[in-house]
Motif scaffolding. Structure first.
Motif, PDB file in Angstrom:
ATOM      1  N   GLY A  93      11.475  74.083  62.935  1.00  0.00           N
ATOM      2  CA  GLY A  93      12.555  74.225  62.846  1.00  0.00           C
ATOM      3  C   GLY A  93      13.228  75.025  60.817  1.00  0.00           C
ATOM      4  O   GLY A  93      12.161  74.890  60.730  1.00  0.00           O
ATOM      5  N   GLY A  94      14.111  75.224  61.295  1.00  0.00           N
ATOM      6  CA  GLY A  94      14.817  76.037  60.150  1.00  0.00           C
ATOM      7  C   GLY A  94      15.948  76.315  59.794  1.00  0.00           C
ATOM      8  O   GLY A  94      17.141  75.609  60.781  1.00  0.00           O
ATOM      9  N   VAL A  95      16.810  77.444  58.694  1.00  0.00           N
ATOM     10  CA  VAL A  95      17.463  77.645  58.701  1.00  0.00           C
ATOM     11  C   VAL A  95      17.895  79.472  59.315  1.00  0.00           C
ATOM     12  O   VAL A  95      16.722  79.843  58.951  1.00  0.00           O
ATOM     13  N   MET A  96      19.332  79.031  58.945  1.00  0.00           N
ATOM     14  CA  MET A  96      19.707  80.848  59.634  1.00  0.00           C
ATOM     15  C   MET A  96      19.820  81.968  58.592  1.00  0.00           C
ATOM     16  O   MET A  96      20.832  81.088  58.233  1.00  0.00           O
ATOM     17  N   ALA A 149      23.994  85.144  53.903  1.00  0.00           N
ATOM     18  CA  ALA A 149      25.127  83.775  54.392  1.00  0.00           C
ATOM     19  C   ALA A 149      24.079  83.390  54.765  1.00  0.00           C
ATOM     20  O   ALA A 149      23.442  83.261  56.058  1.00  0.00           O
ATOM     21  N   TYR A 150      24.492  81.728  54.641  1.00  0.00           N
ATOM     22  CA  TYR A 150      24.010  80.956  55.698  1.00  0.00           C
ATOM     23  C   TYR A 150      24.595  80.938  57.075  1.00  0.00           C
ATOM     24  O   TYR A 150      25.935  80.615  57.311  1.00  0.00           O
ATOM     25  N   LEU A 151      23.891  80.936  58.235  1.00  0.00           N
ATOM     26  CA  LEU A 151      24.276  80.649  59.142  1.00  0.00           C
ATOM     27  C   LEU A 151      24.453  79.496  60.743  1.00  0.00           C
ATOM     28  O   LEU A 151      24.827  79.220  61.327  1.00  0.00           O
ATOM     29  N   GLY A 152      23.606  78.813  60.605  1.00  0.00           N
ATOM     30  CA  GLY A 152      23.314  77.912  61.209  1.00  0.00           C
ATOM     31  C   GLY A 152      21.895  77.298  60.799  1.00  0.00           C
ATOM     32  O   GLY A 152      20.795  77.791  59.608  1.00  0.00           O
ATOM     33  N   LEU A 153      21.333  76.777  61.680  1.00  0.00           N
ATOM     34  CA  LEU A 153      20.496  75.701  61.755  1.00  0.00           C
ATOM     35  C   LEU A 153      19.198  75.765  63.135  1.00  0.00           C
ATOM     36  O   LEU A 153      19.918  75.800  64.066  1.00  0.00           O
ATOM     37  N   TRP A 154      18.496  75.761  62.887  1.00  0.00           N
ATOM     38  CA  TRP A 154      17.547  76.674  64.784  1.00  0.00           C
ATOM     39  C   TRP A 154      16.325  75.598  64.502  1.00  0.00           C
ATOM     40  O   TRP A 154      15.654  75.122  63.305  1.00  0.00           O
ATOM     41  N   HIS A 155      15.843  75.223  65.632  1.00  0.00           N
ATOM     42  CA  HIS A 155      14.688  74.205  66.003  1.00  0.00           C
ATOM     43  C   HIS A 155      14.430  74.455  67.664  1.00  0.00           C
ATOM     44  O   HIS A 155      14.530  75.337  68.694  1.00  0.00           O
ATOM     45  N   THR A 156      13.027  73.705  67.755  1.00  0.00           N
ATOM     46  CA  THR A 156      12.610  74.161  69.085  1.00  0.00           C
ATOM     47  C   THR A 156      12.144  72.534  69.464  1.00  0.00           C
ATOM     48  O   THR A 156      12.437  71.250  69.352  1.00  0.00           O
ATOM     49  N   PHE A 212      12.157  66.295  61.234  1.00  0.00           N
ATOM     50  CA  PHE A 212      12.934  66.392  59.821  1.00  0.00           C
ATOM     51  C   PHE A 212      13.087  67.928  59.490  1.00  0.00           C
ATOM     52  O   PHE A 212      12.264  67.884  58.995  1.00  0.00           O
ATOM     53  N   ARG A 213      14.176  68.375  59.017  1.00  0.00           N
ATOM     54  CA  ARG A 213      14.337  69.580  57.651  1.00  0.00           C
ATOM     55  C   ARG A 213      14.272  69.158  56.280  1.00  0.00           C
ATOM     56  O   ARG A 213      15.555  68.339  56.338  1.00  0.00           O
ATOM     57  N   SER A 214      13.684  69.240  56.083  1.00  0.00           N
ATOM     58  CA  SER A 214      13.646  68.808  54.128  1.00  0.00           C
ATOM     59  C   SER A 214      14.541  69.684  53.685  1.00  0.00           C
ATOM     60  O   SER A 214      15.136  70.978  53.695  1.00  0.00           O
ATOM     61  N   ARG A 215      15.044  69.822  52.226  1.00  0.00           N
ATOM     62  CA  ARG A 215      15.698  69.936  51.599  1.00  0.00           C
ATOM     63  C   ARG A 215      15.249  71.913  50.731  1.00  0.00           C
ATOM     64  O   ARG A 215      15.543  72.074  50.195  1.00  0.00           O
ATOM     65  N   LYS A 216      14.392  71.751  51.491  1.00  0.00           N
ATOM     66  CA  LYS A 216      12.779  73.014  50.950  1.00  0.00           C
ATOM     67  C   LYS A 216      13.803  73.920  51.343  1.00  0.00           C
ATOM     68  O   LYS A 216      13.953  75.435  51.376  1.00  0.00           O
ATOM     69  N   HIS A 217      14.299  73.804  52.421  1.00  0.00           N
ATOM     70  CA  HIS A 217      14.686  75.075  53.251  1.00  0.00           C
ATOM     71  C   HIS A 217      15.959  75.722  53.115  1.00  0.00           C
ATOM     72  O   HIS A 217      16.743  76.700  52.931  1.00  0.00           O
ATOM     73  N   GLU A 218      16.932  74.565  52.288  1.00  0.00           N
ATOM     74  CA  GLU A 218      18.207  74.501  51.175  1.00  0.00           C
ATOM     75  C   GLU A 218      17.907  75.950  50.080  1.00  0.00           C
ATOM     76  O   GLU A 218      18.998  77.041  49.852  1.00  0.00           O
ATOM     77  N   GLN A 219      16.121  75.778  48.949  1.00  0.00           N
ATOM     78  CA  GLN A 219      16.187  76.098  48.509  1.00  0.00           C
ATOM     79  C   GLN A 219      15.911  77.679  48.738  1.00  0.00           C
ATOM     80  O   GLN A 219      16.021  78.711  47.974  1.00  0.00           O
ATOM     81  N   VAL A 220      15.356  78.320  49.930  1.00  0.00           N
ATOM     82  CA  VAL A 220      14.582  79.191  50.416  1.00  0.00           C
ATOM     83  C   VAL A 220      16.337  79.808  50.820  1.00  0.00           C
ATOM     84  O   VAL A 220      16.197  81.155  50.290  1.00  0.00           O
TER      85      VAL A 220
END
Length: 162
Positions: free
Chosen positions: A37-40, A92-99, A71-79
């Protein structure tokens, strides 16, 4: 091909092909595949009110991943923050995705709690975030508003999915 989901009668969520392909690359087709997963990130279009997902963050080495958990780490926020700065404050930050390792994915209680936490605590434009779950045969998307209304979005271009 892009995926287009109806948010309101006047608003659509558009996931562009590149972001879509990145998410689909992590679909859990085999028993050994782990959740990902990650952020969009993307744009709110002013002329049409549509929301466009231009890119996503992909799994990071700091994430915790197993067959049935992510479990999504804080690294995604940094990206996402780095991308926002690179795009001169327009991404813009739009949400979270995962499988999920399901043909037709459905959110778990953990997913719903994670989404509520994101809507309550994250910084974002607009009044809602989006939460795609990538299954083995389709991608379903939910949205949660600041008012707490969770609902699934309807896919408009059904020929775009497997």
């Amino acid at each position: 091909m892009n995926l287009v989901y109806r948010v309101t009668p006047k608003q659509r969520l558009i996931i562009v092909e590149d972001a879509l392909k990145q998410m689909e690359a992590f679909a859990q087709h085999w028993w050994s595949d782990r959740e990902a997963g990650g952020v969009m990130m993307g744009r709110h279009l002013l002329d049409s009110h549509d929301i466009v997902v231009d890119e996503i963050s992909t799994p990071q080495y700091t994430d915790r991943r197993s067959r049935f958990n992510f479990f999504r780490s804080r690294k995604h926020e940094q990206v996402a923050r780095q991308r926002w700065l690179q795009e001169h404050n327009t991404s813009a930050y739009l949400g979270l995705w995962h499988t999920h390792p399901e043909r037709d994915p459905t959110p778990s209680g953990v997913d719903r709690n994670d989404w509520q936490q994101a809507v309550a605590c994250d910084t974002y434009e607009g009044d809602r975030l989006f939460f795609p779950i990538v299954g083995t045969h389709c991608i379903r998307v939910w949205t949660l508003s600041r008012r707490g209304a969770l609902r699934e979005l309807k896919l408009e271009n059904t020929n775009a999915q497997k």
